[in-house]
Design a protein around this motif. Structure first.
Motif, mmCIF file in Angstrom:
data_model
loop_
_atom_site.group_PDB
_atom_site.id
_atom_site.type_symbol
_atom_site.label_atom_id
_atom_site.label_comp_id
_atom_site.label_asym_id
_atom_site.label_seq_id
_atom_site.Cartn_x
_atom_site.Cartn_y
_atom_site.Cartn_z
ATOM 1 N N ARG A 190 1.553 -66.263 5.895
ATOM 2 C CA ARG A 190 2.522 -65.679 4.950
ATOM 3 C C ARG A 190 1.794 -65.059 3.761
ATOM 4 N NH1 ARG A 190 6.823 -62.889 4.092
ATOM 5 N NH2 ARG A 190 8.017 -63.530 2.296
ATOM 6 N N VAL A 191 0.802 -65.764 3.240
ATOM 7 C CA VAL A 191 0.017 -65.233 2.124
ATOM 8 C C VAL A 191 -0.656 -63.929 2.548
ATOM 9 C CG1 VAL A 191 -2.013 -65.624 0.652
ATOM 10 C CG2 VAL A 191 -0.360 -67.468 1.010
ATOM 11 N N ARG A 192 -1.272 -63.927 3.723
ATOM 12 C CA ARG A 192 -1.948 -62.718 4.219
ATOM 13 C C ARG A 192 -0.962 -61.566 4.385
ATOM 14 N NH1 ARG A 192 -4.410 -64.454 8.827
ATOM 15 N NH2 ARG A 192 -6.332 -64.856 7.718
ATOM 16 N N GLN A 193 0.213 -61.862 4.952
ATOM 17 C CA GLN A 193 1.225 -60.833 5.164
ATOM 18 C C GLN A 193 1.628 -60.173 3.845
ATOM 19 O OE1 GLN A 193 5.033 -62.429 6.231
ATOM 20 N NE2 GLN A 193 5.877 -60.443 6.786
ATOM 21 N N ILE A 194 1.923 -60.981 2.839
ATOM 22 C CA ILE A 194 2.354 -60.431 1.548
ATOM 23 C C ILE A 194 1.210 -59.673 0.886
ATOM 24 C CG2 ILE A 194 3.207 -60.994 -0.759
ATOM 25 C CD1 ILE A 194 4.589 -63.467 0.558
ATOM 26 N N GLY A 199 -0.995 -54.093 -0.320
ATOM 27 C CA GLY A 199 -2.161 -53.220 -0.232
ATOM 28 C C GLY A 199 -3.406 -53.774 -0.889
ATOM 29 N N LEU A 200 -3.509 -55.096 -0.933
ATOM 30 C CA LEU A 200 -4.661 -55.734 -1.586
ATOM 31 C C LEU A 200 -5.676 -56.209 -0.554
ATOM 32 C CD1 LEU A 200 -2.697 -57.986 -4.108
ATOM 33 C CD2 LEU A 200 -3.951 -55.885 -4.652
ATOM 34 N N SER A 201 -6.943 -55.932 -0.814
ATOM 35 C CA SER A 201 -7.981 -56.516 0.020
ATOM 36 C C SER A 201 -8.072 -58.000 -0.337
ATOM 37 C CB SER A 201 -9.330 -55.850 -0.236
ATOM 38 O OG SER A 201 -9.816 -56.197 -1.530
ATOM 39 N N GLN A 202 -8.648 -58.778 0.557
ATOM 40 C CA GLN A 202 -8.799 -60.204 0.284
ATOM 41 C C GLN A 202 -9.671 -60.424 -0.948
ATOM 42 O OE1 GLN A 202 -11.085 -63.079 2.821
ATOM 43 N NE2 GLN A 202 -8.999 -63.636 3.444
ATOM 44 N N GLU A 203 -10.689 -59.615 -1.091
ATOM 45 C CA GLU A 203 -11.596 -59.760 -2.232
ATOM 46 C C GLU A 203 -10.887 -59.477 -3.556
ATOM 47 O OE1 GLU A 203 -15.956 -58.195 -3.753
ATOM 48 O OE2 GLU A 203 -15.214 -57.569 -1.801
ATOM 49 N N VAL A 204 -10.157 -58.384 -3.628
ATOM 50 C CA VAL A 204 -9.423 -58.034 -4.854
ATOM 51 C C VAL A 204 -8.359 -59.085 -5.148
ATOM 52 C CG1 VAL A 204 -7.804 -56.368 -5.865
ATOM 53 C CG2 VAL A 204 -9.871 -55.564 -4.718
ATOM 54 N N PHE A 205 -7.635 -59.499 -4.114
ATOM 55 C CA PHE A 205 -6.590 -60.497 -4.284
ATOM 56 C C PHE A 205 -7.156 -61.822 -4.789
ATOM 57 C CE2 PHE A 205 -4.051 -63.871 -2.019
ATOM 58 C CZ PHE A 205 -3.074 -63.947 -2.993
ATOM 59 N N ALA A 206 -8.242 -62.262 -4.188
ATOM 60 C CA ALA A 206 -8.865 -63.517 -4.615
ATOM 61 C C ALA A 206 -9.277 -63.438 -6.083
ATOM 62 C CB ALA A 206 -10.074 -63.829 -3.728
ATOM 63 N N ASP A 207 -9.807 -62.299 -6.483
ATOM 64 C CA ASP A 207 -10.204 -62.109 -7.876
ATOM 65 C C ASP A 207 -8.987 -62.180 -8.803
ATOM 66 O OD1 ASP A 207 -12.270 -61.520 -9.857
ATOM 67 O OD2 ASP A 207 -11.280 -59.560 -10.042
ATOM 68 N N LEU A 253 6.677 -67.512 -0.969
ATOM 69 C CA LEU A 253 5.501 -67.872 -0.161
ATOM 70 C C LEU A 253 5.879 -68.768 1.015
ATOM 71 C CD1 LEU A 253 2.854 -68.592 -2.926
ATOM 72 C CD2 LEU A 253 2.839 -66.694 -1.313
ATOM 73 N N PHE A 254 7.016 -69.423 0.913
ATOM 74 C CA PHE A 254 7.413 -70.382 1.937
ATOM 75 C C PHE A 254 8.478 -69.844 2.892
ATOM 76 C CE2 PHE A 254 5.550 -72.839 -1.476
ATOM 77 C CZ PHE A 254 4.672 -73.665 -0.772
ATOM 78 N N ASP A 255 8.856 -68.574 2.751
ATOM 79 C CA ASP A 255 9.804 -67.975 3.696
ATOM 80 C C ASP A 255 9.219 -68.025 5.093
ATOM 81 O OD1 ASP A 255 11.545 -67.414 1.658
ATOM 82 O OD2 ASP A 255 11.155 -65.253 1.601
ATOM 83 N N GLY A 256 9.919 -68.661 6.004
ATOM 84 C CA GLY A 256 9.463 -68.755 7.381
ATOM 85 C C GLY A 256 8.474 -69.864 7.648
ATOM 86 N N VAL A 257 8.121 -70.644 6.642
ATOM 87 C CA VAL A 257 7.195 -71.764 6.821
ATOM 88 C C VAL A 257 8.018 -73.032 6.953
ATOM 89 C CG1 VAL A 257 5.312 -73.095 5.786
ATOM 90 C CG2 VAL A 257 5.416 -70.630 5.437
#
Length: 72
Positions: free
Chosen positions: A12-16, A21-29, A67-71
């Protein structure tokens, strides 16, 4: 064996993140989380704290409940 709830949360986090349009690196930052640790979260390898969940929601600019939609 991975906990299916952690896997679903990470997906779910990855999907959002990708929808925004965020890369994992930018998002983590933005979230103040190490990029490799974020990878563990997205793969469902890491049982994260409530503090990290708040950081993720804030970085994605969404309510935590989204974040918990569908979890289950």
């Amino acid at each position: 064996m991975k906990d299916p709830r952690l896997v679903a949360f990470g997906e779910r986090v990855r999907q959002i993140r990708k929808e925004k349009g965020l890369s994992q690196e930018v998002f983590a930052d933005l979230a103040g989380i190490d990029r490799s640790y974020m990878g563990h979260i997205e793969r469902g390898d890491q049982n994260i704290t409530l503090t990290k969940i708040f950081q993720i929601a804030k970085a994605l600019e969404i309510p935590i409940c989204q974040l918990f939609d569908g979890v289950e």
